[in-house]
Design a protein around this motif. Structure first.
Motif, PDB file in Angstrom:
ATOM      1  N   PRO A  51      10.039  -4.616   2.813  1.00 20.16           N
ATOM      2  CA  PRO A  51       8.827  -5.413   3.025  1.00 20.16           C
ATOM      3  C   PRO A  51       7.586  -4.808   2.380  1.00 20.16           C
ATOM      4  N   THR A 187       1.357  -9.658  12.783  1.00 18.16           N
ATOM      5  CA  THR A 187       1.261 -10.721  11.779  1.00 18.16           C
ATOM      6  C   THR A 187       0.280 -10.388  10.662  1.00 18.16           C
ATOM      7  N   GLY A 189      -0.846  -9.022   7.347  1.00 17.35           N
ATOM      8  CA  GLY A 189      -0.129  -8.688   6.126  1.00 17.35           C
ATOM      9  C   GLY A 189       0.719  -9.847   5.636  1.00 17.35           C
ATOM     10  N   ASP A 190       1.401  -9.632   4.511  1.00 19.02           N
ATOM     11  CA  ASP A 190       2.226 -10.683   3.902  1.00 19.02           C
ATOM     12  C   ASP A 190       3.434 -10.045   3.238  1.00 19.02           C
ATOM     13  N   ALA A 191       4.559 -10.075   3.931  1.00 22.68           N
ATOM     14  CA  ALA A 191       5.787  -9.480   3.399  1.00 22.68           C
ATOM     15  C   ALA A 191       6.371 -10.283   2.244  1.00 22.68           C
ATOM     16  N   ASP A 192       5.927 -11.539   2.072  1.00 20.95           N
ATOM     17  CA  ASP A 192       6.449 -12.382   0.997  1.00 20.95           C
ATOM     18  C   ASP A 192       5.656 -12.262  -0.296  1.00 20.95           C
ATOM     19  N   ASP A 290       8.093  -7.436   9.537  1.00 19.51           N
ATOM     20  CA  ASP A 290       8.007  -7.169   8.097  1.00 19.51           C
ATOM     21  C   ASP A 290       6.570  -7.219   7.592  1.00 19.51           C
ATOM     22  N   ASP A 291       5.785  -8.186   8.107  1.00 20.84           N
ATOM     23  CA  ASP A 291       4.393  -8.294   7.662  1.00 20.84           C
ATOM     24  C   ASP A 291       3.625  -7.004   7.934  1.00 20.84           C
ATOM     25  N   SER A 294       4.096  -4.567   5.108  1.00 16.11           N
ATOM     26  CA  SER A 294       3.742  -5.007   3.763  1.00 16.11           C
ATOM     27  C   SER A 294       2.538  -4.238   3.230  1.00 16.11           C
ATOM     28  N   SER A 296      -0.335  -5.183   2.551  1.00 17.57           N
ATOM     29  CA  SER A 296      -1.587  -5.544   3.221  1.00 17.57           C
ATOM     30  C   SER A 296      -1.454  -5.462   4.732  1.00 17.57           C
ATOM     31  N   GLY A 297      -0.376  -4.847   5.219  1.00 22.62           N
ATOM     32  CA  GLY A 297      -0.120  -4.770   6.642  1.00 22.62           C
ATOM     33  C   GLY A 297      -0.772  -3.580   7.321  1.00 22.62           C
TER      34      GLY A 297
END
Length: 422
Positions: A51, A187, A189-192, A290-291, A294, A296-297
């Motif tokens: 992630p 939540t 962050g962005d794991a994708d 996962d976020d 990341s 940005s997590g």
């Protein structure tokens, strides 16, 4: 002797061999080992990412141990060390010039010229070989901070350091604290998001296409990320380097042992503890969303802000090592090894560029493509071998009394052809 340059009369040239202190050069030499190891993740372009989009998640237990160590000790921890040493070196250059009688404005102009050339060198390096170049990034930072703070007093530096700490807490830690208070920490962050290593184009089979991506990344890092770093308070390591140079902390570590010991112990402890949750999550010991892992997590934000403490801790530890070494007397074991590593520090620009020259053509898909067949452990061993090659080269130059090629060129650009041979 006055050296006439297009920037004005300088009362002296660059640093002379007898003026160098062991601690800064030793720290730069060790720092370059940390940088080359930390950069290995860029070149594992066929590995499966987690992630965080940074370190791979596949491999043997030994690979996982290497990944854990990278996250704990190196990632987001070596560049703060570089920032401190960069600021320290800037102030050293300024003080040497003014002590020799150069007007402060002319000395500041010389540093501005140096910053501009570093930006040119950095962007060239990024385009040709390494998109993650930091030379241009720190060239921009040094240009702005040199203009704003090089000639400012201690009180102004202290105020702006604390303002930077507040900005860093607000920009980096603020969103994490807000999410924590709202119960939405997992939540953040962005794991994708696209994996960060993609910006380095090491998986691109066409060198020309890869060069275009690297140039785009280099321009972003230099002209967008650097200003954002200033806004976010990331300049504090530079200013701390300014203050430390004025007090000769690295030249005279024996006079500052208490400060250095506290900085080393507290800084490294805070830095490693701040990275521990991310390292445990990466190897699957700690289970978090996962976020959260990341780029940005929350865990990355925690690593980022505590990495500054680790960088300062590393500098302090090396200064203490240098002090211990120089007080051991004339019969010191390992003198060749210490001299060789310090030789790398004296030629840090040349050795840094040499890393990319040895890495990229061998590892990238547009080159021999070896990066697709290595794991975290074998890549780390390859990086160590690359660093040792630069150690051998720097030591050979030291023995022959020659500068690194990049240092010689930069010196000539700053002081002119006559001073370049001095």
């Amino acid at each position: 002797m006055t050296i006439a340059t297009e920037e004005g009369p300088l009362r002296r040239g660059g640093v002379r061999p007898g003026e160098r202190a062991l601690a800064p050069d030793l720290a730069r030499g060790i720092m370059l080992l940390g940088i080359v190891l930390s950069n290995t993740a860029f070149h594992l372009w066929a590995a499966r990412r987690g992630p965080s989009g940074w370190q791979p998640v596949d491999g043997s237990w030994l690979d996982h141990a290497v990944q854990f160590t990278m996250i704990m000790v190196l990632d987001l921890r070596i560049y703060p060390l570089f920032a401190f040493l960069f600021g320290y070196g800037m102030m050293q250059l300024y003080l040497r010039q003014t002590a020799a009688g150069t007007d402060g404005r002319d000395a500041a102009k010389l540093l501005r010229k140096r910053s501009l050339w570093l930006i040119v060198i950095g962007l060239t390096h990024a385009t040709l070989l390494m998109a993650g170049d930091i030379i241009g990034f720190y060239g921009v930072l040094s240009l702005v901070l040199g203009l704003a703070f090089l000639r400012r007093g201690e009180r102004a530096l202290t105020w702006w350091i604390w303002i930077g700490v507040a900005l860093m807490a607000l920009v980096t830690a603020g969103p994490v604290i807000a999410a924590l208070l709202q119960g939405d920490l997992g939540t953040l962050g962005d794991a994708d998001a696209e994996a960060g290593f993609k910006a380095y184009a090491s998986d691109e089979e066409s060198w020309l296409t890869a060069a275009g991506t690297r140039l785009e990344t280099g321009l972003f890092v230099t002209f967008a990320a650097a200003p954002l770093t200033l806004v976010g308070g990331g300049y504090i390591l530079f200013l701390l380097g300014f203050r430390a140079a004025r007090r000769c902390v690295l030249e005279e570590p024996g006079r500052h042992r208490t400060l250095l010991r506290l900085t080393a112990v507290i800084g490294i402890a805070v830095g490693w503890l701040g990275a521990l949750p991310a390292a445990l999550a990466h190897i699957g010991v700690l289970h978090v969303p996962d976020d959260m892992q990341s780029e940005s997590g929350a865990l990355t934000a925690l690593r980022d802000i505590t990495g500054n403490a680790a960088g300062l801790g590393y500098v302090a530890a090396v200064a203490l090592l240098a002090h211990w070494w120089t007080t051991r007397g004339p019969l010191r074991r390992g003198a060749t090894a210490v001299t060789a590593v310090a030789s790398v520090g004296k030629r840090s620009l040349s050795c840094y560029l040499a890393h990319s020259l040895l890495f990229a053509p061998v590892l990238a898909a547009w080159g021999l493509g070896l990066g697709a067949h290595l794991g975290s452990t074998t890549m780390a061993l390859f990086a160590l071998a690359v660093w040792l090659v630069t150690v051998a080269g720097a030591y050979a130059l030291e023995r022959s009394g020659r500068r690194g090629p990049a240092e010689a060129v930069l010196r000539r650009l700053l002081y002119g052809p006559r001073a370049g041979r001095a």
